[in-house]
Design a protein around this motif. Structure first.
Motif, PDB file in Angstrom:
ATOM      1  N   HIS A   1      24.804  26.429  46.518  1.00 61.78           N
ATOM      2  CA  HIS A   1      25.229  27.731  46.271  1.00 61.78           C
ATOM      3  C   HIS A   1      25.864  28.257  47.214  1.00 61.78           C
ATOM      4  O   HIS A   1      26.202  29.410  47.335  1.00 61.78           O
ATOM      5  CB  HIS A   1      24.210  28.835  45.662  1.00 61.78           C
ATOM      6  N   THR A   2      26.456  27.485  48.364  1.00 62.94           N
ATOM      7  CA  THR A   2      27.138  27.866  49.449  1.00 62.94           C
ATOM      8  C   THR A   2      28.456  27.179  49.676  1.00 62.94           C
ATOM      9  O   THR A   2      28.556  26.135  48.839  1.00 62.94           O
ATOM     10  CB  THR A   2      26.037  27.664  50.690  1.00 62.94           C
ATOM     11  N   CYS A   3      29.134  27.584  50.520  1.00 65.31           N
ATOM     12  CA  CYS A   3      30.492  26.752  51.036  1.00 65.31           C
ATOM     13  C   CYS A   3      30.177  25.417  51.430  1.00 65.31           C
ATOM     14  O   CYS A   3      30.989  24.691  51.515  1.00 65.31           O
ATOM     15  CB  CYS A   3      31.107  27.500  51.951  1.00 65.31           C
ATOM     16  N   ASP A   4      28.938  24.917  51.821  1.00 62.73           N
ATOM     17  CA  ASP A   4      28.266  23.781  52.237  1.00 62.73           C
ATOM     18  C   ASP A   4      28.097  22.800  51.305  1.00 62.73           C
ATOM     19  O   ASP A   4      27.844  21.615  51.443  1.00 62.73           O
ATOM     20  CB  ASP A   4      27.446  24.005  53.229  1.00 62.73           C
ATOM     21  N   GLY A   5      28.191  23.358  50.210  1.00 60.19           N
ATOM     22  CA  GLY A   5      27.523  22.475  48.797  1.00 60.19           C
ATOM     23  C   GLY A   5      28.594  22.759  47.756  1.00 60.19           C
ATOM     24  O   GLY A   5      29.891  22.921  48.089  1.00 60.19           O
ATOM     25  N   ALA A   6      28.340  22.792  46.308  1.00 63.45           N
ATOM     26  CA  ALA A   6      29.195  22.963  45.454  1.00 63.45           C
ATOM     27  C   ALA A   6      29.655  24.473  45.249  1.00 63.45           C
ATOM     28  O   ALA A   6      30.644  24.742  44.435  1.00 63.45           O
ATOM     29  CB  ALA A   6      28.454  22.339  44.050  1.00 63.45           C
ATOM     30  N   ASN A   7      29.326  25.261  45.943  1.00 62.62           N
ATOM     31  CA  ASN A   7      29.647  26.729  45.743  1.00 62.62           C
ATOM     32  C   ASN A   7      29.407  27.227  44.384  1.00 62.62           C
ATOM     33  O   ASN A   7      30.417  28.135  43.824  1.00 62.62           O
ATOM     34  CB  ASN A   7      31.110  26.732  46.264  1.00 62.62           C
ATOM     35  N   THR A   8      28.391  27.049  43.942  1.00 65.99           N
ATOM     36  CA  THR A   8      28.053  27.455  42.384  1.00 65.99           C
ATOM     37  C   THR A   8      27.195  28.783  42.454  1.00 65.99           C
ATOM     38  O   THR A   8      26.305  28.925  43.086  1.00 65.99           O
ATOM     39  CB  THR A   8      27.215  26.443  41.400  1.00 65.99           C
ATOM     40  N   SER A   9      27.488  29.465  41.358  1.00 64.15           N
ATOM     41  CA  SER A   9      26.640  30.772  41.462  1.00 64.15           C
ATOM     42  C   SER A   9      25.163  30.527  41.068  1.00 64.15           C
ATOM     43  O   SER A   9      25.097  29.591  40.286  1.00 64.15           O
ATOM     44  CB  SER A   9      27.343  31.797  40.316  1.00 64.15           C
TER      45      SER A   9
ATOM     46  N   PRO B   1      27.915  32.120  50.209  1.00 64.13           N
ATOM     47  CA  PRO B   1      27.807  32.184  51.318  1.00 64.13           C
ATOM     48  C   PRO B   1      28.479  31.032  52.293  1.00 64.13           C
ATOM     49  O   PRO B   1      28.368  30.046  52.050  1.00 64.13           O
ATOM     50  CB  PRO B   1      26.099  32.192  51.794  1.00 64.13           C
ATOM     51  N   CYS B   2      29.068  31.760  53.430  1.00 67.33           N
ATOM     52  CA  CYS B   2      29.960  30.787  54.312  1.00 67.33           C
ATOM     53  C   CYS B   2      29.958  31.504  55.616  1.00 67.33           C
ATOM     54  O   CYS B   2      30.862  31.844  56.244  1.00 67.33           O
ATOM     55  CB  CYS B   2      31.173  30.541  53.849  1.00 67.33           C
ATOM     56  N   PRO B   3      28.770  31.951  56.267  1.00 69.57           N
ATOM     57  CA  PRO B   3      28.995  32.650  57.623  1.00 69.57           C
ATOM     58  C   PRO B   3      29.615  31.736  58.771  1.00 69.57           C
ATOM     59  O   PRO B   3      29.678  30.618  58.465  1.00 69.57           O
ATOM     60  CB  PRO B   3      27.750  33.084  57.939  1.00 69.57           C
ATOM     61  N   LEU B   4      30.082  32.454  59.908  1.00 70.25           N
ATOM     62  CA  LEU B   4      30.378  31.723  60.831  1.00 70.25           C
ATOM     63  C   LEU B   4      29.186  30.643  61.323  1.00 70.25           C
ATOM     64  O   LEU B   4      28.128  31.082  61.161  1.00 70.25           O
ATOM     65  CB  LEU B   4      30.592  32.608  61.848  1.00 70.25           C
ATOM     66  N   ARG B   5      29.556  29.406  61.971  1.00 73.02           N
ATOM     67  CA  ARG B   5      28.811  28.646  62.516  1.00 73.02           C
ATOM     68  C   ARG B   5      28.037  29.181  63.592  1.00 73.02           C
ATOM     69  O   ARG B   5      28.342  30.135  64.320  1.00 73.02           O
ATOM     70  CB  ARG B   5      29.510  27.411  62.987  1.00 73.02           C
ATOM     71  N   GLY B   6      26.662  28.918  63.400  1.00 78.48           N
ATOM     72  CA  GLY B   6      25.689  29.614  64.403  1.00 78.48           C
ATOM     73  C   GLY B   6      25.414  31.020  64.087  1.00 78.48           C
ATOM     74  O   GLY B   6      24.248  31.639  64.662  1.00 78.48           O
TER      75      GLY B   6
ATOM     76  N   GLY C   1      22.105  30.588  56.679  1.00 71.74           N
ATOM     77  CA  GLY C   1      22.671  30.234  58.035  1.00 71.74           C
ATOM     78  C   GLY C   1      23.341  28.894  58.124  1.00 71.74           C
ATOM     79  O   GLY C   1      22.944  28.126  57.274  1.00 71.74           O
ATOM     80  N   ARG C   2      24.272  28.889  59.325  1.00 70.35           N
ATOM     81  CA  ARG C   2      24.943  27.547  59.251  1.00 70.35           C
ATOM     82  C   ARG C   2      24.565  27.190  60.773  1.00 70.35           C
ATOM     83  O   ARG C   2      24.738  27.992  61.788  1.00 70.35           O
ATOM     84  CB  ARG C   2      26.524  27.692  59.137  1.00 70.35           C
ATOM     85  N   ALA C   3      24.609  25.996  60.916  1.00 73.14           N
ATOM     86  CA  ALA C   3      24.204  25.197  62.298  1.00 73.14           C
ATOM     87  C   ALA C   3      25.349  25.457  63.095  1.00 73.14           C
ATOM     88  O   ALA C   3      26.719  25.706  62.635  1.00 73.14           O
ATOM     89  CB  ALA C   3      24.036  23.845  62.385  1.00 73.14           C
TER      90      ALA C   3
END
Length: 158
Positions: A17-25, A97-102, A148-150
């Motif tokens: 559900h995030t920008c790190d995956g398929a970004n699906t609702s 979700p796609c927060p800044l890294r860290g 959160g993003r690493a």
């Protein structure tokens, strides 16, 4: 205003559900709705430039479950009827979700029970939706999840 119980089924966003995956609702479960229509607003209050709107949807006929994976189209008839607005990325539909890294952010899902369908054109923004809902709101509930993003090298996004 009557309360709604809103359940996401997770407290931390699964990657799909995030920008790190398929970004699906994600699917949203709503208990207690008596009003005939629902509206959904997903926002990130922790965004660096102020609250960032990730998703706007309205004129959803009362249901206990808004299914996951709604297409990024202005007007939907399947898997559920809905009208979608423009998020703060300038796109129609859900933007995960796609927060800044860290960083880790909170994401609020506001669900409103409305006493009538809104006369609001597809692609409207958050301000337009807020104005259109005005005195149509009869019920309200919310859910919150985090993501959160690493802190890795990569291009930052919202």
């Amino acid at each position: 205003m009557e309360p709604l119980t809103v359940i996401l089924g997770f407290g931390i966003f699964p990657p799909e559900h995030t920008c790190d995956g398929a970004n699906t609702s994600p699917a949203i479960t709503v208990f207690g709705a008596k009003a005939p229509y629902l509206a959904v607003i997903m926002e990130d209050p922790d965004a660096p430039r102020g609250t960032f709107t990730h998703w706007l949807a309205w004129n959803i006929p009362r249901t206990e479950r808004i299914p996951e994976g709604l297409p990024a189209e202005e007007t939907l008839t399947e898997p559920v009827a809905a009208v979608q607005g423009k998020n703060d990325s300038g796109k129609i539909g859900y933007s995960g979700p796609c927060p800044l890294r860290g960083e880790s952010h909170r994401y609020l899902f506001h669900v409103y029970g409305l006493d009538r369908p809104l006369d609001l054109a597809p692609g409207a923004d958050r301000v337009g939706l807020g104005r259109a809902m005005g005195d149509a709101i009869r019920e309200y509930g919310e859910a919150i999840a985090a993501y959160g993003r690493a802190a890795e090298a990569g291009s930052p996004r919202c």
